[in-house]
Design a protein around this motif. Sequence first.
Motif, PDB file in Angstrom:
ATOM      1  N   VAL A   1       6.251  16.309 -11.136  1.00 38.10           N
ATOM      2  CA  VAL A   1       4.897  16.853 -11.056  1.00 38.10           C
ATOM      3  C   VAL A   1       3.870  15.731 -11.223  1.00 38.10           C
ATOM      4  N   GLU A   2       4.165  14.803 -12.140  1.00 37.02           N
ATOM      5  CA  GLU A   2       3.200  13.763 -12.477  1.00 37.02           C
ATOM      6  C   GLU A   2       3.382  12.485 -11.664  1.00 37.02           C
ATOM      7  N   HIS A   3       4.017  12.565 -10.493  1.00 32.62           N
ATOM      8  CA  HIS A   3       4.262  11.358  -9.699  1.00 32.62           C
ATOM      9  C   HIS A   3       2.976  10.646  -9.290  1.00 32.62           C
ATOM     10  N   ARG A   4       1.877  11.408  -9.183  1.00 30.35           N
ATOM     11  CA  ARG A   4       0.608  10.789  -8.784  1.00 30.35           C
ATOM     12  C   ARG A   4       0.146   9.736  -9.799  1.00 30.35           C
ATOM     13  N   VAL A   5       0.484   9.945 -11.081  1.00 29.21           N
ATOM     14  CA  VAL A   5       0.090   8.987 -12.109  1.00 29.21           C
ATOM     15  C   VAL A   5       0.601   7.592 -11.751  1.00 29.21           C
ATOM     16  N   SER A   6       1.823   7.534 -11.218  1.00 21.25           N
ATOM     17  CA  SER A   6       2.402   6.239 -10.849  1.00 21.25           C
ATOM     18  C   SER A   6       1.866   5.725  -9.522  1.00 21.25           C
ATOM     19  N   GLU A   7       1.751   6.616  -8.530  1.00 18.27           N
ATOM     20  CA  GLU A   7       1.330   6.130  -7.213  1.00 18.27           C
ATOM     21  C   GLU A   7      -0.134   5.733  -7.193  1.00 18.27           C
ATOM     22  N   LEU A   8      -0.913   6.212  -8.157  1.00 16.82           N
ATOM     23  CA  LEU A   8      -2.302   5.766  -8.254  1.00 16.82           C
ATOM     24  C   LEU A   8      -2.410   4.378  -8.873  1.00 16.82           C
ATOM     25  N   CYS A   9      -1.353   3.948  -9.558  1.00 19.29           N
ATOM     26  CA  CYS A   9      -1.348   2.604 -10.159  1.00 19.29           C
ATOM     27  C   CYS A   9      -0.721   1.573  -9.230  1.00 19.29           C
ATOM     28  N   TYR A  10       0.315   1.984  -8.495  1.00 23.94           N
ATOM     29  CA  TYR A  10       1.023   1.022  -7.656  1.00 23.94           C
ATOM     30  C   TYR A  10       1.264   1.583  -6.260  1.00 23.94           C
ATOM     31  N   ALA A  11       1.117   0.725  -5.269  1.00 24.74           N
ATOM     32  CA  ALA A  11       1.502   1.042  -3.895  1.00 24.74           C
ATOM     33  C   ALA A  11       2.750   0.229  -3.551  1.00 24.74           C
ATOM     34  N   LEU A  12       3.349   0.548  -2.407  1.00 23.75           N
ATOM     35  CA  LEU A  12       4.535  -0.160  -1.920  1.00 23.75           C
ATOM     36  C   LEU A  12       4.170  -0.887  -0.624  1.00 23.75           C
TER      37      LEU A  12
ATOM     38  N   PHE B   1       3.337  -3.007   6.236  1.00 23.90           N
ATOM     39  CA  PHE B   1       2.525  -1.803   6.075  1.00 23.90           C
ATOM     40  C   PHE B   1       2.618  -1.359   4.625  1.00 23.90           C
ATOM     41  N   ILE B   2       1.594  -0.653   4.172  1.00 18.14           N
ATOM     42  CA  ILE B   2       1.502  -0.222   2.773  1.00 18.14           C
ATOM     43  C   ILE B   2       1.642   1.291   2.681  1.00 18.14           C
ATOM     44  N   VAL B   3       2.410   1.745   1.709  1.00 19.55           N
ATOM     45  CA  VAL B   3       2.609   3.171   1.447  1.00 19.55           C
ATOM     46  C   VAL B   3       2.006   3.484   0.075  1.00 19.55           C
ATOM     47  N   ASN B   4       1.043   4.388   0.065  1.00 21.72           N
ATOM     48  CA  ASN B   4       0.396   4.786  -1.191  1.00 21.72           C
ATOM     49  C   ASN B   4       0.989   6.055  -1.774  1.00 21.72           C
ATOM     50  N   SER B   5       1.654   6.845  -0.941  1.00 23.39           N
ATOM     51  CA  SER B   5       2.139   8.161  -1.349  1.00 23.39           C
ATOM     52  C   SER B   5       3.647   8.149  -1.550  1.00 23.39           C
ATOM     53  N   LEU B   6       4.101   8.670  -2.677  1.00 22.78           N
ATOM     54  CA  LEU B   6       5.539   8.759  -2.926  1.00 22.78           C
ATOM     55  C   LEU B   6       6.201   9.817  -2.048  1.00 22.78           C
ATOM     56  N   VAL B   7       5.460  10.846  -1.669  1.00 27.52           N
ATOM     57  CA  VAL B   7       6.009  11.826  -0.724  1.00 27.52           C
ATOM     58  C   VAL B   7       6.262  11.143   0.625  1.00 27.52           C
ATOM     59  N   GLU B   8       5.312  10.323   1.062  1.00 30.89           N
ATOM     60  CA  GLU B   8       5.515   9.570   2.294  1.00 30.89           C
ATOM     61  C   GLU B   8       6.721   8.640   2.165  1.00 30.89           C
TER      62      GLU B   8
ATOM     63  N   ASN C   1      -5.289  -0.213 -12.772  1.00 30.81           N
ATOM     64  CA  ASN C   1      -4.593  -0.494 -14.028  1.00 30.81           C
ATOM     65  C   ASN C   1      -4.111   0.776 -14.713  1.00 30.81           C
ATOM     66  N   ASP C   2      -4.877   1.867 -14.534  1.00 30.53           N
ATOM     67  CA  ASP C   2      -4.560   3.084 -15.280  1.00 30.53           C
ATOM     68  C   ASP C   2      -4.892   4.333 -14.479  1.00 30.53           C
ATOM     69  N   SER C   3      -4.197   5.393 -14.840  1.00 28.09           N
ATOM     70  CA  SER C   3      -4.497   6.715 -14.300  1.00 28.09           C
ATOM     71  C   SER C   3      -4.128   7.755 -15.353  1.00 28.09           C
ATOM     72  N   LEU C   4      -4.652   8.934 -15.152  1.00 27.99           N
ATOM     73  CA  LEU C   4      -4.489  10.012 -16.134  1.00 27.99           C
ATOM     74  C   LEU C   4      -4.385  11.323 -15.377  1.00 27.99           C
ATOM     75  N   GLU C   5      -3.467  12.211 -15.827  1.00 27.37           N
ATOM     76  CA  GLU C   5      -3.321  13.512 -15.172  1.00 27.37           C
ATOM     77  C   GLU C   5      -3.377  14.625 -16.206  1.00 27.37           C
TER      78      GLU C   5
ATOM     79  N   ARG D   1      -8.043  16.104  -7.218  1.00 31.38           N
ATOM     80  CA  ARG D   1      -7.582  17.453  -7.567  1.00 31.38           C
ATOM     81  C   ARG D   1      -6.485  17.889  -6.610  1.00 31.38           C
ATOM     82  N   ASP D   2      -5.333  18.158  -7.149  1.00 33.57           N
ATOM     83  CA  ASP D   2      -4.216  18.691  -6.371  1.00 33.57           C
ATOM     84  C   ASP D   2      -3.993  20.134  -6.780  1.00 33.57           C
ATOM     85  N   ASP D   3      -4.216  21.058  -5.880  1.00 34.84           N
ATOM     86  CA  ASP D   3      -3.824  22.437  -6.147  1.00 34.84           C
ATOM     87  C   ASP D   3      -3.025  22.918  -4.944  1.00 34.84           C
ATOM     88  N   GLN D   4      -2.741  24.183  -4.878  1.00 35.56           N
ATOM     89  CA  GLN D   4      -1.939  24.674  -3.770  1.00 35.56           C
ATOM     90  C   GLN D   4      -2.801  25.234  -2.650  1.00 35.56           C
ATOM     91  N   GLY D   5      -4.043  24.761  -2.616  1.00 36.35           N
ATOM     92  CA  GLY D   5      -4.948  25.230  -1.578  1.00 36.35           C
ATOM     93  C   GLY D   5      -5.914  26.292  -2.062  1.00 36.35           C
TER      94      GLY D   5
END
Length: 924
Positions: free
Chosen positions: A423-434, A446-453, A475-479, A509-513
Motif C-alpha cells: 500500500v505504501e509503495h509510493r513512499v519509496s518511489e517518491l524518494c527514488y526513481a530507476l 530511460f527513467i521509471v518513476n512508478s513501481l507499478v510501471e 530526500n523524504d516522503s510521508l503517507e 492523493r491516491d483514491d479509487q476514483g
Amino acid sequence: MSNEHYLHNSLIHQDRRLGASDNDWVKQFDCTHIKPLIICRGPIRKEAMDVFDEMGIDNYGILLSEKDSIVYPRAIAPELRTITDPSRVHRVSDYSGVDKADREARIQEIIQIAHDKGYNAIFAGYGFMAEDEAMVASMENAGLNFIGPCSRTVRQAGLKDEAKRTALKAGVSVTPGVDNATALTLLKKYPTAQALTALCADRGLSEVDLDTDDVEELADRVLTASYKAGIDIYSIDELIATLKEAVEGMNKKYPNNRVRLKAIGGGGGKGQRIVERGESARTGELVKEILQEVKASGVGDNKNVLVELNIESTRHQEIQVIGNGDWCMTLGGRDCSLQMHEQKLLEVSVTRESLLEAADEVSAAGLSEEAAVLKADVVTLDTMEEEASRFGGAVGLDSVSTFECIVDTDSHFFMEMNTRIQVEHRVSELCYALEFSNPDDPTQSFIVNSLVEAMVLLAAHGPALPKPNRVLRNNDSLEARMNATNDALQPHAGGQIEHWSDAVAGEIRDDQGICVHNPDTDVFMKYTLAGAYDSNIALILSVGDSRLTSYERMAEILRVTTLRGRDLSTNLNFHYGLVHWFLNRTVHARPTTKFIVPYLTAVGELAQDAKKIDLEAAWKVYSQRNSDTPGSVLEAKKTLILRPLQKLLDCPHTLSGWLSANKDAFSVDGDKITFAENPIDILVDTYHFLNLDDEGRAAASEQIWSHDAEILDTADAFYLDAINELDVDTWDELCGAFGAQAPEGVDADTWTAIQGAHKGHQAGLSLLLLLPALAHKTGFYDLCVNRDLSIFIPERLLDDDHQEAMAKALAPPPVANADEIVATSGGMFYGREAPGEPLYAEAGTTFKAGDPLFIVEVMKMFNKVNAPFDGVVDEVLVEGDGVIIKKGQPIFKVTPSERPEVLSEAEIRARREASTAVLMDAIA
C-alpha cells in the motif's frame, strides 16, 4: 496522473510510452502488447489503470465484485466513471472467495474470463491474492503473464515459514521462534520415515518424493502433498497442542516477552494475535481466530502458524526491493511504526540522504546525542538494505516485493517478505526513481518513476532489463492512510461521502476514483463506503527535502482538506493531530509500534474532560470576574472567542494538534496557567489552524464570521503597530510597556486610550487558557520524546482498562436501552468463534463483563464484541452467521445484573458547571 485530483502530482507520472521513443534500445521495452486483467480493488486498481493508460496499454479490464455494489447502496466502484467500455468490466461474486474451494473456483473463473476476453496478463495489486502461491501458479500454468513475483518466489519468500528458513540460510537476522508447527504436529503422530511412508500409502499421496534422510524435510513434503490433495492429516486440536507447547517453551526461555502467533498466509494485520504472558491457555482460542480470519480453517488448508518472540519495544521498518531474477536492488526504507492492531497509519520514508543531512544539522546545533542516534539509523538502514538484496537474490525475486524488519534500538530482525507491491509503495518511489541504461551505450536510457510501471516492465521484459541505477528524487516522503474509522480508530463502515475538497498544491492523493467528478456536470458524486473490504479510502502523500518539510506539507494538506458526508467517520482529524504532535516535538522521534494506543489514550483523556466543559458557564464566570469590562465589549467578542474553542473541544484529535502546536505559547506556574505569547496572535493562528480564516467559503460554518473577522483584524493590526512603536520583542515586554508610563512623544490622554484599546482587545481572551489548563489537568504533555529520540510513555497510558475506557471516551458506544446489547459498528455478524463451534451466547446464557458475545467482521478484520456488564441473555435478535448488521442495531435483549445510573439533564449540567469552575480557577 491525468484526473483532476492528481493535477498537482507532477512529480510522479507522465507519458510512459516507451514504444514511441526514437531510440531503438529504449523502444524494445514497449509494453503495449500486454493486455492485463486487474483483479484487485481500491486505490491500487485506480493507480494501475492510470499507469497502464500512460504506458499506452489501453486494453486492460477490471473485475467488479458484487460486494462493491450490492451490499451497500451507491458503493459501486468509482473507477467505472472512467471506463466507458462496459465490455472491459467483469462481474464476480467476490475477489478471493471465502474458503479454499471458493478461492479455487474464483481462480478458475478469472482464468476463464482472461481467456474468453483476450487478456494475456494478470495484475493483482496489493490484495492477498497477489501473494497466493496457488493462484500465481495457476495463472502461470494457464499461460497468463502474472505481473508480480513468480510462484517460486512467492513460495520461498511469501509463505512466512518458508521465508524464515530461507533467511536463515542466507545469513539474515530472524526473530526467534518456531516456524514448523504443522511438521512437528505430524511428527508427533508419525515420528519416523517409515511411519510417514506408510501414511502416504494409506492416504493415496503417491507423488511424495521419499528420497531424503531428513525426517522434518520429509514431513514438509508430505504436508505439501496433502494440501494439494485437499485432505487433512492432522486436526486443528492436534496443531493447537503443538502451538501451546511452543508458546510455553517461549515463555520459559523469554519470561519478559509476550509471544506472537502469526498465520503463514496473513498480512496487513490479518492472522496475527499476541499471547499475553501467563495466558498460554488461550492459545487454542487465538489460533482458531487466526485461521478463521485468514480463511484457512477448511479441509486441506495449510494451517501452519508461526510462534515468534514478540519484541516488545520495536520499530517496524521495511525495505523496498526490486529484481529481475538475476539482479536485485533496494530503494531505501520506510518506517511503518505508527500503526494500530497491525494496521499502518502514517508511513515515513527512511533514506541515507535524509538521515545524514539531519545528523549533520543536529550535530551543528550541539545535539550530539540525537546526532549519534541518526547516524546509528544510517548503519541499520544500510545493513537492512544489504540483507534485503541478499534475500531477494536467494529467492530469485523477479518483480517488486517488500523486506520487512522489526528494529529494536539498533538491532534488527527479519520479519517477513511481502511478495507484492505494498500500500505504501509510493513512499519509496517518491524518494527514488530507476534509471535503466544500455550497458553498451550509457547515453541510451530511460527513467521509471512508478513501481507499478516497473512491475509491468519486469513482467514483459524481465531478463532483458539491465540492473538500473537508483536516482534520488526527494530526500523524504510521508503517507497518511485515510481510513473509514471513528475517533478511536475502530472501523466505521457504511458512511456516505457527499463532499471532498479538491487536492491542493503539493498534495498527492491516491483514491479509487472517488474524487473524479461527474464528467458532464463537474459535480462531486456521492459515494458510500462498503464494509466488505478494508477501511482504506485514500492515501495522502507529501514530499520534501527533509523529513521536517514533508511533515509541514502534510500538515498543510490536512489543514485545508474537508471531507463531509452522512454517517461519515474518518481518521482525517486523527492524522492532523498526530502530524502536529511530531512537528512540535521532533520529526526524528523513534516511535515504536506501541505508541499509537497510548497516544490515543492521552487524546481520550482530553475527550473525556473536554465533554465536562461548559463554555457558556465559563463565559458567565469570566464576565462576573471582569465586571469592569463593558458588557457590550464582551458581547461583541463572544462568538469570536467561543466558536473556535467549541470546535476544538468538540474534536479531541484537532485539540491534540492545537495543544501540540501551541505548547510553547503558555506557561505553567504551579496550578496557574498564563500566556507566554500574545493571545491575539494565538487566536489568529487558531482560526488558521481550524481553516476558518478563509472568508470565501459558501458555508458559514466553515469560515470566520465577518464581524468577528473585523474585530480580529483590528486587534492584529493594533499589536503590529504597538510592537514597532514600542520596540519590544516578547509578550512580557509588551505587557510591561503597556503597564508603564506613556512613552516619549505620546500625550497622557492618547496613552490612556491606547491602554484602554489594549484592555479591550484582550477582553475575554483568557478563556483560551482553558485548553492548556485542560492539558495540564490530564497530563497531555507527559507523553514526550526523550533525548535519545525514544518516546517516554507514562504508565497510566499503558494500562489496558484505562486504554479501553478512553477508547470509549473517544468513540462512545451507540445509545442503547438498559435491556439491550447493540452493535457498535456495522458489518458481518458471527455468533461463534468458528464454523462448528458453539454459539457465544443464546437465550438463557449468563454472561460476565468482558465475556465475548459475538464477532463483527468489518473492513476485513474480525472484531470480537465483549459484554459491557454482567447479565443474562433473554432473547437473540440476530441469528445466523454472515448476516449484515448496522451500527446501533439491537443484537440481544438482556437483563443486566445491575441497573446503570441515569442522570437527569439538570444533574449533567450541574456536573459540567462544577468541572468548568475548577478549570476557571487555573486561569491566572
